[in-house]
Motif scaffolding. Structure first.
Motif, mmCIF file in Angstrom:
data_model
loop_
_atom_site.group_PDB
_atom_site.id
_atom_site.type_symbol
_atom_site.label_atom_id
_atom_site.label_comp_id
_atom_site.label_asym_id
_atom_site.label_seq_id
_atom_site.Cartn_x
_atom_site.Cartn_y
_atom_site.Cartn_z
ATOM 1 N N ASP A 157 0.899 -0.972 0.101
ATOM 2 C CA ASP A 157 -0.096 -0.177 0.094
ATOM 3 C C ASP A 157 0.787 1.048 0.196
ATOM 4 N N MET A 158 1.670 1.274 0.654
ATOM 5 C CA MET A 158 3.074 2.609 0.818
ATOM 6 C C MET A 158 2.988 2.950 -0.867
ATOM 7 N N LEU A 159 3.748 1.372 -1.367
ATOM 8 C CA LEU A 159 4.662 1.163 -2.634
ATOM 9 C C LEU A 159 3.525 2.452 -3.865
ATOM 10 N N ALA A 160 1.935 1.554 -3.476
ATOM 11 C CA ALA A 160 1.198 2.166 -4.477
ATOM 12 C C ALA A 160 0.875 3.585 -4.330
ATOM 13 N N GLY A 161 1.091 4.440 -3.154
ATOM 14 C CA GLY A 161 0.455 5.400 -2.807
ATOM 15 C C GLY A 161 1.032 6.561 -3.428
ATOM 16 N N ALA A 162 2.426 5.775 -3.241
ATOM 17 C CA ALA A 162 4.364 7.002 -4.600
ATOM 18 C C ALA A 162 4.467 6.567 -5.858
ATOM 19 N N VAL A 163 3.736 5.588 -6.182
ATOM 20 C CA VAL A 163 3.784 5.345 -7.543
ATOM 21 C C VAL A 163 2.157 6.748 -7.699
ATOM 22 N N ASP A 164 1.577 5.990 -7.433
ATOM 23 C CA ASP A 164 0.378 7.121 -7.898
ATOM 24 C C ASP A 164 0.495 9.035 -7.789
ATOM 25 N N LEU A 186 6.583 -4.989 -6.684
ATOM 26 C CA LEU A 186 7.249 -5.695 -6.275
ATOM 27 C C LEU A 186 7.379 -5.674 -4.557
ATOM 28 N N SER A 187 7.471 -6.755 -3.877
ATOM 29 C CA SER A 187 7.098 -6.125 -2.695
ATOM 30 C C SER A 187 7.743 -7.196 -1.225
ATOM 31 N N VAL A 188 8.627 -6.968 -0.562
ATOM 32 C CA VAL A 188 9.217 -8.233 0.114
ATOM 33 C C VAL A 188 7.817 -9.070 1.043
ATOM 34 N N GLU A 189 7.189 -8.129 1.190
ATOM 35 C CA GLU A 189 6.055 -8.949 1.862
ATOM 36 C C GLU A 189 5.023 -9.894 1.365
ATOM 37 N N SER A 190 6.107 -10.666 -0.099
ATOM 38 C CA SER A 190 4.838 -11.678 -0.114
ATOM 39 C C SER A 190 6.652 -12.908 -0.157
ATOM 40 N N VAL A 191 7.097 -12.190 0.674
ATOM 41 C CA VAL A 191 8.965 -13.267 0.890
ATOM 42 C C VAL A 191 8.439 -13.365 3.071
ATOM 43 N N SER A 192 7.890 -12.083 3.218
ATOM 44 C CA SER A 192 8.422 -11.900 4.751
ATOM 45 C C SER A 192 9.546 -11.578 5.075
ATOM 46 N N ILE A 193 10.446 -10.997 4.380
ATOM 47 C CA ILE A 193 11.735 -10.448 4.452
ATOM 48 C C ILE A 193 12.346 -9.609 3.962
#
Length: 229
Positions: A127-134, A146-153
Motif C-alpha cells: 500500500d505504501m508503494l501504491a501510494g508513492a507510484v500514484d 514487487l514487495s518483500v511482503e510476499s516473502v516476509s523478509i
C-alpha cells in the motif's frame, strides 16, 4: 545475453526520501523543525534501514510502514522533538506522497520505448508503494511493483531478488537492477543481476564481496547504459 528487464529499488532511487522532511520544514509554524530537518531526515533514513537489516537477521519481520514509523520516532527524539505529535503525523502523511526524482518519468518512458520490462522491487509495503507510484504518476510506466511482503523478509535476502525471475521469467543476467543504496546494488551484483548504483550522494563504494557493475550520478544515463551492460 541482452537485458530484457529493468528493476528499480523504490525509496531513494525513484522516490526522494528527503522530500517529506523538506516539504514539512517549508510549512508555516515549523521554525524548530526547519533548523533540524536535514539531520532528522538522515537519521530517519538510517534507522529505517538499520531496522530492516536487524529484523531480517533476527527473523522479527514486520512491514516497512512499521520500521518507517520506528525510524522517525528515533530521529525526532534524538532531535528533541519527540513530543511533537502533530509534526510526526504530518511527516508520515507526506511519506505516502513522496516526489519522484525529476528524471524518472522520461527515463522509464525511454526504457519502455525500447521494449523492456520495468518494475520495482522494494522493501516497501504494497500500500505504501501504491501510494508513492500514484502520487508520482508513473504507474503506466511500470509492469509490476514487487514487495518483500510476499516473502516476509527484507533485502538483501536472496529470496527477495528471486521475486524478479519468478515474475518476469528471466535469468539474473537478463536483469538490470538499479538502486541508490550501495549495499543493495552490491547484493544484486552478487546475486547475478547487472547492478547499477545510483550514487547520488557521491559516497565511497561499500566494502562487500561484490561491487556494482556501473555507478551513475542519477538515472538519466540508464536508457543508453542498458544497451552496454
Amino acid at each position: 545475453m541482452p537485458i530484457t528487464t529493468c528493476i528499480f529499488d523504490a525509496y531513494g532511487t525513484l522516490f526522494d526520501v528527503s522530500a517529506a522532511a523538506r516539504e514539512a520544514a517549508a510549512e508555516p509554524g515549523r521554525a524548530a523543525f526547519a533548523t533540524r530537518w536535514p539531520q532528522i531526515a538522515r537519521d530517519w533514513r538510517l534507522k529505517q534501514l538499520q531496522y530492516t537489516w536487524l529484523r531480517a537477521i533476527t527473523g522479527d519481520h514486520c512491514d516497512f510502514w512499521q520500521v518507517t514509523q520506528d525510524g522517525l520516532d528515533w530521529a525526532l527524539e534524538a532531535a528533541g522533538l519527540g513530543d511533537d505529535a502533530e509534526l510526526r503525523e504530518r511527516l508520515l502523511q507526506l511519506y505516502w506522497e513522496l516526489s519522484a526524482y525529476p528524471e524518472v518519468p522520461a527515463m522509464l518512458g525511454a526504457l519502455k520505448d525500447q521494449g523492456l520490462n520495468t518494475g520495482i522491487l522494494s522493501n516497501g509495503a504494497p500500500d505504501m508503494l501504491a501510494g508513492a507510484v500514484d502520487s508520482a504518476g508513473i504507474g503506466a510506466l511500470l509492469d509490476d511493483v514487487l514487495s518483500v511482503e510476499s516473502v516476509s523478509i527484507f533485502k538483501p535476502a536472496r529470496l527477495v531478488y528471486d521475486l524478479v525471475g519468478a515474475r518476469f521469467g528471466c535469468s539474473p543476467e537478463q536483469v538490470m537492477f538499479v538502486s541508490s543504496n550501495g549495499w543493495d546494488a552490491a547484493a544484486a551484483a552478487a546475486y547475478g543481476f547487472r547492478a547499477v548504483w545510483a550514487n547520488r550522494a557521491e559516497e565511497p563504494v561499500d566494502r562487500l564481496p561484490a561491487v556494482p557493475d556501473r555507478i551513475v550520478a542519477d538515472l538519466r544515463p540508464l536508457p543508453v547504459l542498458v544497451k552496454e551492460l
